[in-house]
Design a protein around this motif. Sequence first.
Motif, PDB file in Angstrom:
ATOM      1  N   ASP A   1      13.305 -18.195  -7.104  1.00  0.00           N
ATOM      2  CA  ASP A   1      12.136 -18.933  -6.628  1.00  0.00           C
ATOM      3  C   ASP A   1      10.995 -18.772  -7.618  1.00  0.00           C
ATOM      4  O   ASP A   1      10.706 -17.652  -8.062  1.00  0.00           O
TER       5      ASP A   1
ATOM      6  N   ALA B   1      16.149   2.861  -4.979  1.00  0.00           N
ATOM      7  CA  ALA B   1      17.312   2.300  -5.668  1.00  0.00           C
ATOM      8  C   ALA B   1      18.297   3.409  -6.047  1.00  0.00           C
ATOM      9  O   ALA B   1      17.920   4.565  -6.225  1.00  0.00           O
TER      10      ALA B   1
ATOM     11  N   ASP C   1      11.134   4.031   0.033  1.00  0.00           N
ATOM     12  CA  ASP C   1      11.273   4.111  -1.420  1.00  0.00           C
ATOM     13  C   ASP C   1      10.272   5.158  -1.876  1.00  0.00           C
ATOM     14  O   ASP C   1       9.166   4.850  -2.315  1.00  0.00           O
TER      15      ASP C   1
ATOM     16  N   THR D   1      12.690  -9.415  -0.862  1.00  0.00           N
ATOM     17  CA  THR D   1      13.563 -10.123   0.068  1.00  0.00           C
ATOM     18  C   THR D   1      13.457  -9.508   1.469  1.00  0.00           C
ATOM     19  O   THR D   1      13.323 -10.221   2.463  1.00  0.00           O
TER      20      THR D   1
HETATM   21  N1  LIG Z   1      14.450 -14.863  -5.161  1.00  0.00           N
HETATM   22  C1  LIG Z   1      13.700 -14.466  -6.190  1.00  0.00           C
HETATM   23  N2  LIG Z   1      13.398 -15.317  -7.193  1.00  0.00           N
HETATM   24  C2  LIG Z   1      12.663 -14.924  -8.233  1.00  0.00           C
HETATM   25  N3  LIG Z   1      12.165 -13.700  -8.371  1.00  0.00           N
HETATM   26  C3  LIG Z   1      12.416 -12.802  -7.424  1.00  0.00           C
HETATM   27  C4  LIG Z   1      13.215 -13.125  -6.291  1.00  0.00           C
HETATM   28  N4  LIG Z   1      13.303 -12.025  -5.495  1.00  0.00           N
HETATM   29  C5  LIG Z   1      12.576 -11.059  -6.106  1.00  0.00           C
HETATM   30  N5  LIG Z   1      12.051 -11.502  -7.239  1.00  0.00           N
HETATM   31  C6  LIG Z   1      11.205 -10.742  -8.148  1.00  0.00           C
HETATM   32  O1  LIG Z   1      11.927  -9.674  -8.722  1.00  0.00           O
HETATM   33  C7  LIG Z   1      11.098  -8.575  -8.989  1.00  0.00           C
HETATM   34  C8  LIG Z   1      11.652  -7.325  -8.358  1.00  0.00           C
HETATM   35  O2  LIG Z   1      11.630  -7.466  -6.953  1.00  0.00           O
HETATM   36  P1  LIG Z   1      11.431  -6.251  -5.967  1.00  0.00           P
HETATM   37  O3  LIG Z   1      10.218  -5.483  -6.337  1.00  0.00           O
HETATM   38  O4  LIG Z   1      11.552  -6.758  -4.621  1.00  0.00           O
HETATM   39  O5  LIG Z   1      12.701  -5.424  -6.359  1.00  0.00           O
HETATM   40  P2  LIG Z   1      13.216  -4.014  -5.837  1.00  0.00           P
HETATM   41  O6  LIG Z   1      14.686  -4.108  -5.836  1.00  0.00           O
HETATM   42  O7  LIG Z   1      12.550  -3.675  -4.595  1.00  0.00           O
HETATM   43  O8  LIG Z   1      12.731  -3.064  -7.005  1.00  0.00           O
HETATM   44  P3  LIG Z   1      12.422  -1.507  -6.986  1.00  0.00           P
HETATM   45  O9  LIG Z   1      13.747  -0.821  -7.095  1.00  0.00           O
HETATM   46  O10 LIG Z   1      11.601  -1.312  -8.203  1.00  0.00           O
HETATM   47  O11 LIG Z   1      11.716  -1.223  -5.726  1.00  0.00           O
HETATM   48  C9  LIG Z   1       9.752  -8.947  -8.433  1.00  0.00           C
HETATM   49  O12 LIG Z   1       8.933  -9.409  -9.439  1.00  0.00           O
HETATM   50  C10 LIG Z   1      10.047 -10.057  -7.466  1.00  0.00           C
HETATM   51  O13 LIG Z   1       8.981 -10.919  -7.256  1.00  0.00           O
END
Ligand SMILES: Nc1ncnc2c1ncn2[C@@H]1O[C@H](COP(=O)(O)OP(=O)(O)OP(=O)(O)O)[C@@H](O)[C@H]1O
Lengths: 342, 309, 315
Positions: free
Chosen positions: B264, B143, B38, B17
Motif C-alpha cells: 500500500d 521479532a 515488543d 498490520t
Molecule cells: N502493506 C504494506 N504496504 C507497504 N508498506 C507496509 C505494509 N505493511 C507495513 N508496511 C511498512 O513496513 C514497515 C515495517 O512495518 P512494521 O513496523 O509494522 O513492521 P514490524 O514487523 O512490526 O517491525 P519491527 O520488527 O521493527 O517491529 C513500515 O514502514 C510499514 O509502514
Amino acid sequence: MRDGTGFSESTADTRVEKTPLSHLSVELGHFYAPDLELDEHFFIEHFRRIGVWFAAARSAAENANLRAPRISTCVLIDDYFGLPEPPVALIPKLVAAARKAGLEIDYLVRESGCANNVAGVARNPAEPETGPPGLSLAELVEARLVEDPPPNTTAARPPVSHTGWLCNGQRSPATETHEAMKRPTAWRPPAENAAVNHSIFADIELWREEADGRLWSCAMLAAVWQLLRLGLLRDNGRSVAVPHPPPPDLPDNWSALPMVLRINDRAAPFNAYRAMTVCAPLFLPIENAVRTILQQVAVDPAVLGQVSDRAKGEGISLPLEVVDRIEYLFVDTGPVRGADPG
Amino acid sequence: MLVFAASDKGGTGRSVTSCNVVYRSALSGSDVCYLDFDFGSPTAGSIFQINDVTRGVRRGGMHSYLLEPDIQTTGEPHRIDVWTQSSRASLRQRPPGSGKLMLFPGDQDGGEFGPDKEALRRCVHLLQALDEEFDMCLIDLSAGRSYATQLVLEATADPALRGVAARWLVFHRWTRQHIPAAAGLVYGKDGILDVGVRAGHDKDELQAAIKFVRTAVVDPDSIELSGLRPAQVAWLRDCDEDLGQLAAKHQVGRRAMLGEVPLDPVLQWREQLISDNDVVARDIANNATVDAFDDLARKLAADEEWASL
Amino acid sequence: MLILGEVLTAALRHSGGMPRDRVEDALGLLAGERVRTFERPISYAVSPKTYTGVDCRIVARSGAKVRGVGTLMGRACLTGGRVLQSSAVTRIEPVAGGFRQPWSHYLARLGMVEALGRPDLPGTADAHLLADRSSSMMGMGALCVRLLTGIQGSPVLDRKPPVRARRTVLRWAATIKDGAEDVKWHFAVREDGLRTVRLELGPAQIDDIVNLCEDLALHDWLLTALMSIIEQSQIGVEQPAQSVVKLRPAVDHLLHLWMPAARLDGFALSVWEGLESRPGLSRQWDASVRRVRDQMAMAAALVNNRPPERKQLFG
Ligand SMILES: Nc1ncnc2c1ncn2[C@@H]1O[C@H](COP(=O)(O)OP(=O)(O)OP(=O)(O)O)[C@@H](O)[C@H]1O
Ligand SMILES: [Mg+2]
C-alpha cells in the motif's frame, strides 16, 4: 443473617471447636532416632536432669497465684526423619525411665503426625465434611503464614512463599539481571526487618520437594508442634490431633498409633495456655527457626479470641502474641546427639 | 480470544498490520485491545498516533507490569483508550456500535529480558483479566526467537488459560528470504512449535492455531502495475510463481495462510491506521488494503478458519 | 477511627451455574478454613479471610506521609453464582513512636495497619478516595486483583464469561465516630470504572461495612454491565432481532441478580434507602430492564410473523 434473628443456614457457620486447656504444657524431651536407640540409663539420666527444671516450672506456676495448676507433660518422638524401634519396645522403656527419674510422661506424640494427615479421629457422620479433606497439620500452618514485609512493601508485592523458604527480612539481591543490555546490580547485604542497629538475618527452610513428595523441615514441624500444644490449630473449625489412650496391645508400627497418645489417664489436658520446652542448647538454632516461623503465622482470630476469653475467665494473663506464650529452658540434658546430619 | 502476532524478521509489517486489524475489528463492534509485547522497541503508540507514547510510556507499561510488580499498586497495567486519546481527529470520533479499542503500551526504556516465574505468573494473570473484558486481545511480540514469544507460549500452556482460544499470526514479506525465515520461526529448531511443546502444548493443536500472513504483496495483475511493460509483468509473474512453490515447500503455502495484505502506498511511507476516510474521501490509500484488513479481522474470529485438519 | 477498603467486581469466568462444592473449591483461599455459603434470598458464598503484610507509606491528600505497618484483610465472594468480588480492607490505627514492632505484634492485630507518627486521617481518606484508578493506597488494588485473578483461574471454572465487561473498582473510606447517630454517606461514580463511597457513622462492625460496600459495588456493576450491553445492542438502530441476540446474555445471566441490601440490616439498610431516592439505582435498573423486555417482546412479535427465524433466536 445475624445471630438472634429467626433464620440461619448451617453452611454459613463460623464456629470453632473448643479444646480443654491446661495452664502449662512442659516438653520433657524431643527424641531423634539416634538417641532413641540408647538404653534405659540414657533416658533415666535425661529425665533426672530435666526433673530439676520441671519442679522449678511447677513452683513458678504456683507462684503465679494458681492454687491448683493444671500441668501436663509430653515427649515428642521423631518417626518422620528416622525410624525408631517399634512402639511396643520404646514406649514402656521411656515411661519406665521417666518414672525412675521421678517424672510422669502424660502424652507421647509422634512427630510424623505433624507432617502426614491425621487419620483415625472419628468424625460425626451426621455432620457433612466441609472443605478439602486430608490436609496435614503442617499444611494448615503453612496456609496461615503471613510474611514479615520488608520496609517499602505494599500489598502489591507478590507472595514469595512458593519457594519453601521463609526469612525475617530482605535477602541479599541476586546480582545478575534478567534484562538484556542492562547493568548488573551490585551486591547488597541482607537485612532483618525489625533490626535493632544491626541485622540478625535468618532464612529458614520450610520444606523441600523430594522425589517422593514434600519433605518438611525439622523447624517447620517443630513450629507446628508448638502451635498444637497451645491448642491453636483447627481444621475447618474442628479440633485436630485429639489425644487418645494407647491401644491395649501396642503395635509394631508407629503409623498405626494416633498422633497424640494419652499415656497417663489422670493427666491434665494436653493443650495449654503456655508451653515450656526444656532441652539441650544443641537445639537452640532449631528453636530460633521455630520462633522465626511462629512470628509469621497468623492464627485464626476466632481461636485466639476463644482462648484468651477463657484465660480471662480463669483470671490468667496471657500474652497477645502467640510466640510469647512459648518458653524455653536450654540446659545440659546429658550427651544428646540430636538429629542425623542431612 | 488471544491473538499473538509474530515474525521472524523485523520490519515485516507485523505491527502496522496488527494495529489495522484490531482497528477494523473494533469498527465492526468487537471490544478489542492491543498489547505491545515488543519489549525492545515498543512503537504501537505511534501507529495509533498517541502523542507522548510514540516510543512507549515512561511508567506502568507492559514491561514494568511484568517485571516490577512491587510498584504497580493497582495490579493493573496502564491502558490508553485509542478512541479518546489519539491525536488523529478521524479516530477520535468513535462510530456508534463500534467496540472498545484499547492500547496497552510498552515502556520507553524497556529491554528484552529473560522472564522469571513471577513474570510468567503475571503474564497469565494479565491475559486472563483481559480475556474477561475483550472479545479479542492482540499481542504484538518482538521479532524472531524472542523472550516475549517464549513467555506467551508458556503462559498459554498454563491451566488458568486452558479453554481460552489462542491464535497465532506469523507475518512475513513475500520474498525469497522471508518465506524460509517465517517457516523456520514456526517449524525450525527452537521455533514456536518446539518451544510450545516444551511448554506443554499439544503439537498438532498448536500448529493448527498458527497461520501465516503475507505483507506488502505485489500483485502482478493489479491496476497499479498497469504501466509496466509486458516483459516486466511476465517477470513478476514468474517470481510470484517461484515464491508460491518455495512457500509450499516450506509449509507456508496457501493452506497455512490466513490472508495477504497488498503493498500500500500510504503504508509504504508511513506507519499508520488506514481509515475509511483515507480511502474514500482522500483517495490516498487503496480499497484493497482495507479489504485485506477486514478480511483478516473476520477470519481471525471465524472458528471454521482454524479448525484443525 | 478510619477504615479503608477497595472492592473489585467482575463476572465469574464460567458459563453456567455451579454446585456448592465447586464454589467452595474456587473460593477456598485458605486451607483448613471454611467457605460460608447462603442460599436465601440469593445464593451467596464468601471465602475465608486472608491477610497480607505491608510496611509502606500512608499518604495524605496534603502530600504528608507516615509509615504504616500491619496487615490488610483480603476476601472474595460470589453472588448468584455469577458475580465475583474481591475486597481489601484495613483499619488505620495511629500509634505514638516511630519504631516498628516485631512482626508477631502485627499478627496479633490482624486487619489493622499501625500508622507510626501522627497521621492525618481525614487527609488519608481523601487521598484514598480521590486518587485515580492508576494508583491504589498500600497496594489494595493489587491485592484485590491477585485474589480475584486467582479465583478466575481456578480449574473448576470453564473460562467462559457470560458477559464481557471491565472489572469495576469501588474504593471506600469509613470514619467511625463514637458520638455519631445517623450515617452520612456519599457515593460517586468516576471515570475509568472507578467508584467511591465515603461513610461516616457511629460504632459498627467492620464486617458489616465491608458487606455494605460489596453490595453497593455489586449493584453498581450490574447496572454498568446492563447499560453497556444495551448500548452495544443498538436498540433502534439495528433490527430488533439483531439487538435481541446481543441483549440475550443480560436476560440469561444478569436480570435476576438485582436484590439490593439482600443480606444487610442496620445502618447499611439506611444507606441503601438513601441511594434509592437519589441517585435512584433501582429506578434506573427497572427502566433498563423494561427496555430489554420490550425489545424481547417486540422481536418475538416480529418473529411470530416469520416462523423460520424463531428457532435460531430462542433455541
Ligand atoms: N502493506 C504494506 N504496504 C507497504 N508498506 C507496509 C505494509 N505493511 C507495513 N508496511 C511498512 O513496513 C514497515 C515495517 O512495518 P512494521 O513496523 O509494522 O513492521 P514490524 O514487523 O512490526 O517491525 P519491527 O520488527 O521493527 O517491529 C513500515 O514502514 C510499514 O509502514
Ligand atoms: Mg513492530
